[in-house]
Design an enzyme around this catalytic site. Sequence first.
Site, mmCIF file in Angstrom:
data_model
loop_
_atom_site.group_PDB
_atom_site.id
_atom_site.type_symbol
_atom_site.label_atom_id
_atom_site.label_comp_id
_atom_site.label_asym_id
_atom_site.label_seq_id
_atom_site.Cartn_x
_atom_site.Cartn_y
_atom_site.Cartn_z
ATOM 1 N N TYR A 136 -1.417 -10.844 -17.064
ATOM 2 C CA TYR A 136 0.070 -9.457 -17.785
ATOM 3 C C TYR A 136 0.513 -10.154 -18.911
ATOM 4 O O TYR A 136 0.789 -9.205 -19.253
ATOM 5 C CB TYR A 136 0.547 -9.750 -16.259
ATOM 6 C CG TYR A 136 -0.083 -8.586 -15.244
ATOM 7 C CD1 TYR A 136 -0.864 -8.563 -14.943
ATOM 8 C CD2 TYR A 136 0.751 -7.733 -15.047
ATOM 9 C CE1 TYR A 136 -1.371 -8.011 -13.554
ATOM 10 C CE2 TYR A 136 1.296 -6.734 -14.401
ATOM 11 C CZ TYR A 136 -0.361 -7.014 -13.535
ATOM 12 O OH TYR A 136 -0.817 -5.768 -12.618
ATOM 13 N N LYS A 187 -11.669 -15.563 -9.350
ATOM 14 C CA LYS A 187 -13.619 -14.989 -9.731
ATOM 15 C C LYS A 187 -14.081 -16.254 -10.207
ATOM 16 O O LYS A 187 -14.043 -16.048 -11.371
ATOM 17 C CB LYS A 187 -13.349 -14.289 -10.394
ATOM 18 C CG LYS A 187 -13.606 -12.484 -10.000
ATOM 19 C CD LYS A 187 -14.971 -11.855 -9.016
ATOM 20 C CE LYS A 187 -15.649 -11.292 -10.175
ATOM 21 N NZ LYS A 187 -17.443 -11.741 -8.935
ATOM 22 N N ASP A 220 -13.827 -10.582 -5.118
ATOM 23 C CA ASP A 220 -14.689 -8.800 -4.791
ATOM 24 C C ASP A 220 -14.593 -9.374 -3.370
ATOM 25 O O ASP A 220 -14.673 -8.311 -2.402
ATOM 26 C CB ASP A 220 -16.108 -9.278 -5.599
ATOM 27 C CG ASP A 220 -17.088 -10.041 -6.067
ATOM 28 O OD1 ASP A 220 -16.433 -11.715 -5.364
ATOM 29 O OD2 ASP A 220 -17.987 -10.651 -6.276
ATOM 30 N N ASP A 244 -2.227 -8.256 -7.415
ATOM 31 C CA ASP A 244 -1.608 -6.535 -7.433
ATOM 32 C C ASP A 244 -2.866 -5.635 -6.698
ATOM 33 O O ASP A 244 -2.198 -4.654 -6.024
ATOM 34 C CB ASP A 244 -1.524 -6.297 -8.723
ATOM 35 C CG ASP A 244 -0.912 -4.298 -9.786
ATOM 36 O OD1 ASP A 244 -0.592 -4.196 -8.883
ATOM 37 O OD2 ASP A 244 -2.024 -3.891 -10.424
ATOM 38 N N ASP A 248 -2.577 -3.306 -2.858
ATOM 39 C CA ASP A 248 -2.484 -2.349 -2.542
ATOM 40 C C ASP A 248 -2.822 -1.926 -2.097
ATOM 41 O O ASP A 248 -3.057 -0.996 -0.729
ATOM 42 C CB ASP A 248 -2.818 -0.907 -3.888
ATOM 43 C CG ASP A 248 -1.502 -0.540 -4.953
ATOM 44 O OD1 ASP A 248 -0.467 -1.648 -4.730
ATOM 45 O OD2 ASP A 248 -1.698 0.317 -5.181
HETATM 46 C C1 IPM Z 1 3.101 -3.508 -9.232
HETATM 47 C C2 IPM Z 1 3.060 -2.676 -9.653
HETATM 48 C C3 IPM Z 1 3.277 -3.371 -11.677
HETATM 49 C C4 IPM Z 1 2.023 -4.541 -11.466
HETATM 50 C C5 IPM Z 1 3.020 -2.514 -12.904
HETATM 51 C C6 IPM Z 1 3.962 -1.462 -12.686
HETATM 52 C C7 IPM Z 1 3.549 -2.710 -14.062
HETATM 53 O O1 IPM Z 1 1.579 -1.655 -9.778
HETATM 54 O O2 IPM Z 1 3.955 -4.387 -8.377
HETATM 55 O O3 IPM Z 1 2.480 -4.524 -8.345
HETATM 56 O O4 IPM Z 1 1.167 -4.360 -12.117
HETATM 57 O O5 IPM Z 1 2.613 -5.761 -11.520
HETATM 58 MN MN MN Z 2 0.324 -2.787 -8.658
#
Ligand code: IPM
Ligand code: MN
Length: 350
Positions: A136, A187, A220, A244, A248
């Site tokens: 990032y 990884k 993975d 990240d 999710d």
């Molecule tokens: C998160 C989001 C952010 C990230 C983006 C919006 C910069 O996806 O906080 O999970 O990738 O960290």
């Molecule tokens: Mn995210």
Amino acid sequence: MTTLLLLPGDGIGPEVTAQAARIAKALTPDITLDERDFGGISFDRHGAPITDEAVAAAIAADAVLMGAVGGPKWAGVARQSRPEAGLLRLRKEMQVFANLRPALCFDALADASSLKRELVAGLDIMIVRELTGGVYFGEPRGIETLPDGQRRGFDTQVYTTSEIERVSRVAFELARGRRNKVHSAEKSNVMESGLLWREVVTDLHKREYADVQLEHILADNAAMQLVRAPTQFDVLLTDNLFGDILSDAAAQLTGSLGMLPSAALGEAGRPGLYEPIHGSAPDIAGQGVANPLAAILSFEMALRWSLNRPAEADRLYRAVETALANGARTRDLGGQLSTVEMGDAVLAAL
Ligand code: IPM
Ligand code: MN
Ligand code: NAD
């Protein structure tokens, strides 16, 4: 005076943050709420996704609660002026290197998960995502044109020993207060930074945390294990990018992305940054149907981790549990409640 800075942001950000703010006013009326523009709205009004003044206000606050930033309106804006760039700047300047993303399946929601009830019942994973390093922020990065006319896009994944060590320490400390187990995902089979990650985690474990059970896992495989047998995880330590993605996936195990809060923490004594892990949800923004629980639970985390109000945090957590047990459901959870009605349900339970 205790100050909570609100950064509602874009899309559903202001909708869900408003519900967290209502609860803050009712539960902790002595906490002062302040607010700044952030993200696309800040770009539109001030020409930058976050102003220097807003960054200073965040650093001076006791905690910061943000909604979400971004959306199609700003997709064409130059990278450094995009809403997401404002978020990265805020994380970097607040030095919040450890992002705690708890994936917790409330009993009442075990049937809302896309996995079978028996796989997610009792799920309680703490993802510890490194937040101010890795790909990032790595340099060089860019898109260049090659002599043959092709374009080449590149990013740099980079970690130093101290960056890995400080976030690993957070994971080990958390594990000691939980089920005492850390999975470290990278990884190392293909990446140099992954190899260093594994070495540093192993060394720190041996030196200071040998009492904690440590397992290294390739990222993975971690993704696969999360949807195969998620309750095997206690603390899942990983880098910025893998964290990240894995968070999710873990969110959906709990029923909806709209359920997962997060706390981004730095060194002790510095303000934390609290945010739902979901985005601005352009597909439902403006309809008043977003689930505000991730935002409300982010406030709960702020009470616990920055504002030193554990009793109020417990009360709020139980209120969310009660509201869900009473059948309160927004659309993403298979129900009919609006964002405001879900806020009502939590307030009623409080
Ligand atoms: C998160 C989001 C952010 C990230 C983006 C919006 C910069 O996806 O906080 O999970 O990738 O960290
Ligand atoms: Mn995210
Ligand atoms: P998203 O998280 O905004 O949405 C993904 C899906 O989940 C959508 O279908 C959305 O409707 C649903 N969803 C998300 N939150 C919900 C909630 N609270 N209640 C009900 N449903 C919810 O991800 P995206 O669509 O990939 O990204 C949209 C924008 O948000 C992008 O600009 C992205 O960069 C940004 N983003 C910001 C943050 C942040 O500010 N922390 C986090 C992730 C994405």
